[in-house]
Design a protein around this motif. Sequence first.
Motif, PDB file in Angstrom:
ATOM      1  N   LEU A  66     -14.001  11.570 -37.934  1.00 41.42           N
ATOM      2  CA  LEU A  66     -12.558  11.448 -37.770  1.00 41.42           C
ATOM      3  C   LEU A  66     -12.056  12.553 -36.856  1.00 41.42           C
ATOM      4  O   LEU A  66     -12.361  13.738 -37.062  1.00 41.42           O
ATOM      5  N   SER A  67     -11.278  12.179 -35.853  1.00 43.60           N
ATOM      6  CA  SER A  67     -10.578  13.124 -34.984  1.00 43.60           C
ATOM      7  C   SER A  67      -9.113  13.096 -35.379  1.00 43.60           C
ATOM      8  O   SER A  67      -8.430  12.077 -35.200  1.00 43.60           O
ATOM      9  N   ALA A  68      -8.625  14.220 -35.931  1.00 41.92           N
ATOM     10  CA  ALA A  68      -7.289  14.271 -36.525  1.00 41.92           C
ATOM     11  C   ALA A  68      -6.407  15.262 -35.771  1.00 41.92           C
ATOM     12  O   ALA A  68      -6.897  16.233 -35.181  1.00 41.92           O
ATOM     13  N   PRO A  69      -5.086  15.040 -35.811  1.00 36.34           N
ATOM     14  CA  PRO A  69      -4.175  15.945 -35.124  1.00 36.34           C
ATOM     15  C   PRO A  69      -3.975  17.254 -35.880  1.00 36.34           C
ATOM     16  O   PRO A  69      -3.690  17.254 -37.084  1.00 36.34           O
ATOM     17  N   ASN A  70      -4.171  18.340 -35.190  1.00 38.88           N
ATOM     18  CA  ASN A  70      -3.809  19.698 -35.637  1.00 38.88           C
ATOM     19  C   ASN A  70      -4.672  20.292 -36.735  1.00 38.88           C
ATOM     20  O   ASN A  70      -5.224  21.391 -36.577  1.00 38.88           O
ATOM     21  N   VAL A  82     -12.980  16.567 -36.971  1.00 44.73           N
ATOM     22  CA  VAL A  82     -12.641  17.484 -35.888  1.00 44.73           C
ATOM     23  C   VAL A  82     -11.136  17.354 -35.638  1.00 44.73           C
ATOM     24  O   VAL A  82     -10.503  16.390 -36.065  1.00 44.73           O
ATOM     25  N   THR A  83     -10.592  18.339 -34.960  1.00 49.12           N
ATOM     26  CA  THR A  83      -9.159  18.324 -34.692  1.00 49.12           C
ATOM     27  C   THR A  83      -8.887  18.492 -33.202  1.00 49.12           C
ATOM     28  O   THR A  83      -9.753  18.902 -32.431  1.00 49.12           O
ATOM     29  N   ALA A 100      -7.438  13.129 -28.560  1.00 46.89           N
ATOM     30  CA  ALA A 100      -8.155  12.686 -29.760  1.00 46.89           C
ATOM     31  C   ALA A 100      -9.535  12.157 -29.392  1.00 46.89           C
ATOM     32  O   ALA A 100     -10.534  12.449 -30.085  1.00 46.89           O
ATOM     33  N   ILE A 101      -9.621  11.385 -28.321  1.00 49.03           N
ATOM     34  CA  ILE A 101     -10.908  10.832 -27.897  1.00 49.03           C
ATOM     35  C   ILE A 101     -11.831  11.928 -27.379  1.00 49.03           C
ATOM     36  O   ILE A 101     -13.043  11.916 -27.644  1.00 49.03           O
ATOM     37  N   GLU A 102     -11.298  12.882 -26.640  1.00 48.76           N
ATOM     38  CA  GLU A 102     -12.137  13.978 -26.142  1.00 48.76           C
ATOM     39  C   GLU A 102     -12.754  14.762 -27.299  1.00 48.76           C
ATOM     40  O   GLU A 102     -13.942  15.107 -27.268  1.00 48.76           O
TER      41      GLU A 102
END
Length: 373
Positions: A66-70, A82-83, A100-102
């Motif tokens: 999961l790529s999450a904000p902040n 990861v954030t 987010a994709i990076e």
Amino acid sequence: MSHSLPTLAPPLCRVRQRRLLDLMSARGIDRVVVVTPEHVQWLTGFRPHRLMSAAVSLDVDGRCVLSAPNTIPGDVAADEMVTFEAQRLATLRQDQPAAAIEALARATGPAGSLRLGVEGSALGPALCRLLGVTDPDRLEDVEADLQRLRRKKESDELAMIRHAVAATEAMYAAAREVIAPGVSELTVFSRLHAAAVEVLGEPPTALGNDFCCGSPGGPPRPRAIEAGELYILDLGPGYRGYHADNCRTFAVNGAPTDVQQQAWEAIVPVLRHVEATVRPGVSCRRLFEDAKRMLDEVRPGGFFHHLGHGIGLYPHEAPHLNPNWDDVFEEGDVFTAEPGLYGDDLRGGIRLEEDYVVTATGVEKLTSFPLEL
């Protein structure tokens, strides 16, 4: 109100992931990447803020990232998180999807040699290049597959929908108190919104579309409602993305005319027919045709819209009770049925809508507020 609000359960998110993994194995897909908030939430239990992005990667071996904000969220179904910076000094970035994709790509490695499943309407060429995919032949659109998998609601999703339905019950109770000749449609809307917030325990993520009196539907206006009119309230409050959608009709002065009451008496049997007929394998198109025939016998042409639709993370999902689709009911579907009749002599018309979940042998009704005008 309980302080323990329903939420998606990580073990049941893993069940949903396994259903997607089965599809991936059958189709030879190595990795699926999703970026729409609905599918991020459905797979992991994490619902990003409406102004923020997120992304999820699921590999065929079961690894979920999961790529999450902040910040790293808690209590979600992911093996790695990861954030990325969604804000800088409180200013929202407009390039969040790329960020987010990076971040996701750094965690998962390049996907250039993999067969990648994506949401065709959301993950365009620029974002795919950030994942390391430049060959379009390695991409497979799985958006329709994800929507199909979402039809079967697990128990945690049903709890979310039931909570949203509870908000509609409170909204209709508030409507009974506030609706009277001379009251503004905006006043009715405001009272109903407040009732929904009180029951949900937080602001709704949706509220519905139809708050317009003397009409089949529309947004509220700064207009006083009138005696003799019928007030259709088609309510669709969302709780953390999961929608209810049901409708009641109220006589503004509490005294429907004979014509209005006769129309009501023609609509209620359609709902009873739905409850007696629906089970897994039944044709949605055939059910629509049954309803149309029943209503046309009373008021030809007075029923001019679909009979209903599925609900969940989107207001209109499968199954479609609509002759433009050829769906059949499946166990686990949550759907609405909303027969109606309209005409100038009805002063707006009548629509009555219930919410149901399809069981192995029939349906369970999720709504309970009385149908009377």
